[in-house]
Design a protein around this motif. Structure first.
Motif, PDB file in Angstrom:
ATOM      1  N   ALA A   1       0.824  -1.201   0.000  1.00  0.00           N
ATOM      2  CA  ALA A   1       0.000   0.000   0.000  1.00  0.00           C
ATOM      3  C   ALA A   1       0.862   1.257   0.000  1.00  0.00           C
ATOM      4  O   ALA A   1       0.567   2.248  -0.691  1.00  0.00           O
ATOM      5  CB  ALA A   1      -0.933   0.000   1.212  1.00  0.00           C
TER       6      ALA A   1
ATOM      7  N   ASP B   1       2.351   1.743  -3.437  1.00  0.00           N
ATOM      8  CA  ASP B   1       1.327   2.244  -4.359  1.00  0.00           C
ATOM      9  C   ASP B   1       1.094   3.730  -4.149  1.00  0.00           C
ATOM     10  O   ASP B   1       0.937   4.494  -5.120  1.00  0.00           O
ATOM     11  CB  ASP B   1       0.017   1.466  -4.155  1.00  0.00           C
ATOM     12  CG  ASP B   1       0.136   0.005  -4.586  1.00  0.00           C
ATOM     13  OD1 ASP B   1       1.081  -0.303  -5.332  1.00  0.00           O
ATOM     14  OD2 ASP B   1      -0.703  -0.805  -4.157  1.00  0.00           O
ATOM     15  N   ARG B   2       1.086   4.153  -2.874  1.00  0.00           N
ATOM     16  CA  ARG B   2       0.872   5.572  -2.572  1.00  0.00           C
ATOM     17  C   ARG B   2       2.019   6.416  -3.095  1.00  0.00           C
ATOM     18  O   ARG B   2       1.807   7.508  -3.646  1.00  0.00           O
ATOM     19  CB  ARG B   2       0.720   5.774  -1.067  1.00  0.00           C
ATOM     20  CG  ARG B   2       0.455   7.207  -0.638  1.00  0.00           C
ATOM     21  CD  ARG B   2      -0.775   7.749  -1.282  1.00  0.00           C
ATOM     22  NE  ARG B   2      -1.061   9.095  -0.826  1.00  0.00           N
ATOM     23  CZ  ARG B   2      -1.900   9.923  -1.420  1.00  0.00           C
ATOM     24  NH1 ARG B   2      -2.563   9.536  -2.503  1.00  0.00           N
ATOM     25  NH2 ARG B   2      -2.116  11.138  -0.949  1.00  0.00           N
TER      26      ARG B   2
ATOM     27  N   GLU C   1       1.647   6.843  -6.763  1.00  0.00           N
ATOM     28  CA  GLU C   1       0.612   7.831  -7.090  1.00  0.00           C
ATOM     29  C   GLU C   1       1.127   9.249  -6.915  1.00  0.00           C
ATOM     30  O   GLU C   1       0.886  10.127  -7.755  1.00  0.00           O
ATOM     31  CB  GLU C   1      -0.620   7.606  -6.210  1.00  0.00           C
ATOM     32  CG  GLU C   1      -1.360   6.305  -6.511  1.00  0.00           C
ATOM     33  CD  GLU C   1      -2.510   6.090  -5.554  1.00  0.00           C
ATOM     34  OE1 GLU C   1      -2.724   6.972  -4.679  1.00  0.00           O
ATOM     35  OE2 GLU C   1      -3.190   5.054  -5.665  1.00  0.00           O
TER      36      GLU C   1
END
Length: 283
Positions: free
Chosen positions: A74, A77-78, A81
């Motif tokens: 997670a 992924d952040r 982004e």
């Protein structure tokens, strides 16, 4: 006969004692075996307990490792982004670096003569920075002054007459007019003013009190009250538009104040309104 009987009896007693010893030894061995069996069973139970604890710890570690992997994924992924969001901004900034420029709020104008000493003052300009369609905060103009009454006392003041602080020691921006005792705002913004008034000789023996006040565009904003050879100070923070006037005024006829640097008037621009430009007001 008696000897034979005694011998037989002795043999019987010996056999009995031997049997007793055998029974005692057998019982001791049995007790030892029982104790060892109990210890062995206890060790087996403890071993089983340790194995179960070890299995439980392994399961917990597996759960923690799986949770860590999920959180790590997670987080990655952040980060991805954020990098995607940041890259377009960086490229946009790079495209605008060469186009970024400073825009003067005013065209060049003639130099303004200082009333107090005839020096030429440089016109202050407000700059804005444009980058694309966004506008940055305005650069504040330099506005500040300090003036005092020198070298004489002031007597016979009229009611509502401006107190003229004749000598401007500092007059950055030339917004203070030492001939009239008036400050005229060159830019819109929030200003700070401070004045100290020293009471002079009062002609009226019945009332030794001296009164004055801060005047902003004809409106009384703060009052002064003092006595002969005593000082009083007031400070105001006020929002002004371009061309607004600020002065200190006398409040009674025929009253006087002390000069010789005992009475002074000062002010400065705290911060300028965004988008406000410099106006040089005629003196």
């Amino acid at each position: 006969m008696k000897s034979g009987t005694s011998l037989c009896f002795g043999i019987i007693i010996s056999i009995f004692c031997f049997g007793v010893r055998i029974d005692a030894s057998t019982k001791t061995v049995q007790d030892t075996n029982d104790f060892n069996n109990e210890k062995f069973e206890l060790l087996l139970k403890r071993l089983d307990y340790v194995e179960r604890r070890n299995d439980e710890m392994e399961r917990r570690m597996e759960i923690m490792a799986a949770d860590f992997r999920e959180k790590e994924k997670a987080l990655n992924d952040r980060i991805t982004e954020l990098e995607k969001l940041n890259n377009p901004r960086n490229s946009d900034n790079d495209n605008h670096v060469t186009n970024e420029r400073f825009v003067n709020a005013l065209d060049d104008s003639d130099n303004v003569t200082d009333e107090t000493n005839g020096r030429d003052s440089v016109q202050k300009q407000t700059r804005t920075i444009r980058s694309g369609s966004r506008r940055a905060r305005s650069v504040e103009s330099d506005v500040a002054f300090f003036a005092a009454i020198t070298p004489h006392d002031v007597e016979h003041l009229g009611i509502n007459q401006n107190i003229v602080f004749d000598h401007a020691f500092t007059n950055t921006g030339n917004a203070y007019h030492n001939i009239h005792g008036i400050f005229t705002a060159p830019v819109a913004g929030t200003y700070v003013f401070c004045a100290t008034v020293a009471g002079g000789i009062v002609r009226n023996d019945h009332d030794q009190t001296y009164y004055a006040y801060f005047d902003v565009n004809g409106q009384t904003l703060a009052n002064f009250i003092t006595y002969p050879y005593k000082q009083t100070t007031q400070m105001i923070i006020v929002k002004l538009q371009v061309g607004d006037d600020v002065s200190v005024r006398n409040n009674r006829v025929e009253y006087g104040i002390l000069g010789v640097l005992y009475t002074s008037f000062s002010g400065f621009l705290l911060y300028q309104d965004v988008g406000s430009s410099v106006n040089i007001v005629g003196k």
